[in-house]
Design a protein around this motif. Structure first.
Motif, PDB file in Angstrom:
ATOM      1  N   GLU A   5       0.828  -1.210   0.000  1.00 13.12           N
ATOM      2  CA  GLU A   5       0.000   0.000   0.000  1.00 13.12           C
ATOM      3  C   GLU A   5       0.863   1.260   0.000  1.00 13.12           C
ATOM      4  N   LYS A   6       1.970   1.230   0.727  1.00 14.33           N
ATOM      5  CA  LYS A   6       2.874   2.381   0.738  1.00 14.33           C
ATOM      6  C   LYS A   6       3.504   2.590  -0.639  1.00 14.33           C
ATOM      7  N   LEU A   7       3.886   1.496  -1.288  1.00 12.52           N
ATOM      8  CA  LEU A   7       4.470   1.611  -2.625  1.00 12.52           C
ATOM      9  C   LEU A   7       3.460   2.177  -3.619  1.00 12.52           C
ATOM     10  N   ARG A   8       2.223   1.702  -3.543  1.00  8.93           N
ATOM     11  CA  ARG A   8       1.185   2.220  -4.440  1.00  8.93           C
ATOM     12  C   ARG A   8       0.947   3.706  -4.209  1.00  8.93           C
ATOM     13  N   HIS A   9       0.915   4.108  -2.957  1.00  8.95           N
ATOM     14  CA  HIS A   9       0.708   5.522  -2.643  1.00  8.95           C
ATOM     15  C   HIS A   9       1.845   6.375  -3.202  1.00  8.95           C
ATOM     16  N   THR A  10       3.074   5.856  -3.103  1.00  9.16           N
ATOM     17  CA  THR A  10       4.226   6.588  -3.634  1.00  9.16           C
ATOM     18  C   THR A  10       4.149   6.709  -5.152  1.00  9.16           C
ATOM     19  N   SER A  21       1.501   9.262  -6.164  1.00 10.50           N
ATOM     20  CA  SER A  21       1.978  10.625  -5.911  1.00 10.50           C
ATOM     21  C   SER A  21       2.948  11.069  -6.997  1.00 10.50           C
ATOM     22  N   ASP A  22       3.858  10.171  -7.403  1.00 13.06           N
ATOM     23  CA  ASP A  22       4.810  10.511  -8.465  1.00 13.06           C
ATOM     24  C   ASP A  22       4.099  10.734  -9.790  1.00 13.06           C
ATOM     25  N   PHE A  23       3.053   9.942 -10.062  1.00 13.48           N
ATOM     26  CA  PHE A  23       2.314  10.085 -11.317  1.00 13.48           C
ATOM     27  C   PHE A  23       1.588  11.428 -11.369  1.00 13.48           C
ATOM     28  N   ASN A  24       0.975  11.817 -10.259  1.00 12.26           N
ATOM     29  CA  ASN A  24       0.278  13.105 -10.217  1.00 12.26           C
ATOM     30  C   ASN A  24       1.257  14.262 -10.367  1.00 12.26           C
ATOM     31  N   HIS A  25       2.445  14.081  -9.835  1.00 10.01           N
ATOM     32  CA  HIS A  25       3.461  15.123  -9.965  1.00 10.01           C
ATOM     33  C   HIS A  25       3.891  15.278 -11.420  1.00 10.01           C
ATOM     34  N   ASP A  26       4.005  14.150 -12.145  1.00 11.55           N
ATOM     35  CA  ASP A  26       4.400  14.216 -13.555  1.00 11.55           C
ATOM     36  C   ASP A  26       3.329  14.886 -14.408  1.00 11.55           C
ATOM     37  N   GLU A  27       2.049  14.724 -14.044  1.00  8.59           N
ATOM     38  CA  GLU A  27       0.978  15.344 -14.820  1.00  8.59           C
ATOM     39  C   GLU A  27       1.021  16.862 -14.718  1.00  8.59           C
ATOM     40  N   ASP A  28       1.512  17.367 -13.594  1.00  9.66           N
ATOM     41  CA  ASP A  28       1.592  18.815 -13.404  1.00  9.66           C
ATOM     42  C   ASP A  28       2.804  19.428 -14.088  1.00  9.66           C
ATOM     43  N   PHE A  29       3.666  18.578 -14.651  1.00  8.84           N
ATOM     44  CA  PHE A  29       4.887  19.087 -15.271  1.00  8.84           C
ATOM     45  C   PHE A  29       4.568  19.718 -16.629  1.00  8.84           C
ATOM     46  N   ASP A  30       5.054  20.911 -16.854  1.00  3.88           N
ATOM     47  CA  ASP A  30       4.828  21.635 -18.108  1.00  3.88           C
ATOM     48  C   ASP A  30       6.096  21.567 -18.942  1.00  3.88           C
ATOM     49  N   ASP A  31       6.009  20.825 -20.071  1.00  5.58           N
ATOM     50  CA  ASP A  31       7.193  20.670 -20.911  1.00  5.58           C
ATOM     51  C   ASP A  31       7.234  21.680 -22.050  1.00  5.58           C
ATOM     52  N   SER A  32       6.350  22.678 -22.005  1.00  4.68           N
ATOM     53  CA  SER A  32       6.337  23.670 -23.085  1.00  4.68           C
ATOM     54  C   SER A  32       7.585  24.535 -23.072  1.00  4.68           C
ATOM     55  N   GLN A  33       8.204  24.646 -21.888  1.00  4.10           N
ATOM     56  CA  GLN A  33       9.397  25.477 -21.785  1.00  4.10           C
ATOM     57  C   GLN A  33      10.686  24.658 -21.871  1.00  4.10           C
ATOM     58  N   SER A  34      10.547  23.410 -22.222  1.00  2.00           N
ATOM     59  CA  SER A  34      11.722  22.552 -22.300  1.00  2.00           C
ATOM     60  C   SER A  34      12.526  22.860 -23.561  1.00  2.00           C
ATOM     61  N   ASP A  35      13.844  22.789 -23.442  1.00  4.51           N
ATOM     62  CA  ASP A  35      14.733  23.047 -24.575  1.00  4.51           C
ATOM     63  C   ASP A  35      15.131  21.765 -25.299  1.00  4.51           C
ATOM     64  N   ALA A  36      14.516  20.653 -24.941  1.00  2.00           N
ATOM     65  CA  ALA A  36      14.894  19.376 -25.551  1.00  2.00           C
ATOM     66  C   ALA A  36      14.531  19.373 -27.032  1.00  2.00           C
ATOM     67  N   SER A  37      15.418  18.821 -27.845  1.00  4.41           N
ATOM     68  CA  SER A  37      15.178  18.740 -29.282  1.00  4.41           C
ATOM     69  C   SER A  37      14.218  17.596 -29.586  1.00  4.41           C
ATOM     70  N   THR A  38      13.512  17.716 -30.683  1.00  2.00           N
ATOM     71  CA  THR A  38      12.539  16.701 -31.077  1.00  2.00           C
ATOM     72  C   THR A  38      12.973  16.046 -32.378  1.00  2.00           C
TER      73      THR A  38
END
Length: 213
Positions: free
Chosen positions: A151-156, A159-176
């Motif tokens: 249960e602790k692993l699932r909760h972790t 939490s990490d998945f929700n954090h990734d959804e909030d990440f905005d990659d529009s300002q990233s300088d990575a090449s495509t």
């Protein structure tokens, strides 16, 4: 090799019409005709820690004399075999004695002494369970521990998945990667032939054979 190349010529001449499934099927059929798969039983025996190079040599010599005696049936060959048999027993006994004498001389505490004694006597190690918990409660205690851990692993992970959804990659300088350069058949062939010839059970034919053909 010439016959194998001839059988593979169908794939080479019809490469555009052959898909992955047909390729695998044809290759397996060719391999079965030239080198049918066979099975054999191999006994894996772990050598004793005291088994030395000398022990191996005299054991091989004993097996040789035994085969010779079984083949000839002569009394002289039997006596030679019995001599080597006695020699193997003596060398193994000496090697085992020297090994454990050295081990006991390196013992630093009583725990190591008893562990080594149990190993020498062939005693199995008993599974140590916590004494603070009653034996009838141990299964449920272990089960609750792992359930809580999962249960602790699932909760972790959530939490990490929700954090990734909030990440905005529009300002990233990575090449495509937008385009791919076309390659020719010679480019593909050169890349394959220059690659390391590794093989696994999923390959229908060893890579080094396929390269040579």
């Amino acid at each position: 090799m010439a016959i194998l190349k001839q059988d593979l010529s169908f794939l080479k001449n019809n490469v555009k019409q052959v898909d992955a499934e047909m390729f695998t099927s044809k290759i397996r059929g060719i391999m079965d005709s030239h080198a049918p798969q066979t099975s054999r039983t191999v006994t894996d025996r772990t050598s004793s820690p005291w088994f030395s190079v000398e022990s191996k040599a005299v054991k091989q010599a004993r097996r040789g004399t035994e085969r010779k005696w079984n083949k000839s049936g002569l009394e002289i060959d039997k006596q030679i075999y019995l001599y080597h048999k006695k020699q193997v027993r003596g060398i193994n006994l000496t090697a085992k004695r020297e090994y454990y004498n050295l081990k006991f001389s390196e013992v630093q505490n009583s725990k190591d002494f008893f562990n080594l004694s149990n190993e020498l006597l062939g005693k199995d190690k008993n599974t140590k369970l916590p004494k603070s918990i009653k034996s009838e409660l141990l299964p449920d205690t272990f089960g609750d521990f792992f359930i809580e851990k999962i249960e602790k692993l699932r909760h972790t992970l959530v939490s990490d998945f929700n954090h990734d959804e909030d990440f905005d990659d529009s300002q990233s300088d990575a090449s495509t990667l937008s385009t791919l350069s076309p390659v020719t058949n010679d480019d593909v062939k050169t890349t394959i032939l220059s690659a390391v010839s590794k093989h696994c059970d999923l390959n229908p034919m060893p890579i080094y054979l396929l390269k040579n053909c």
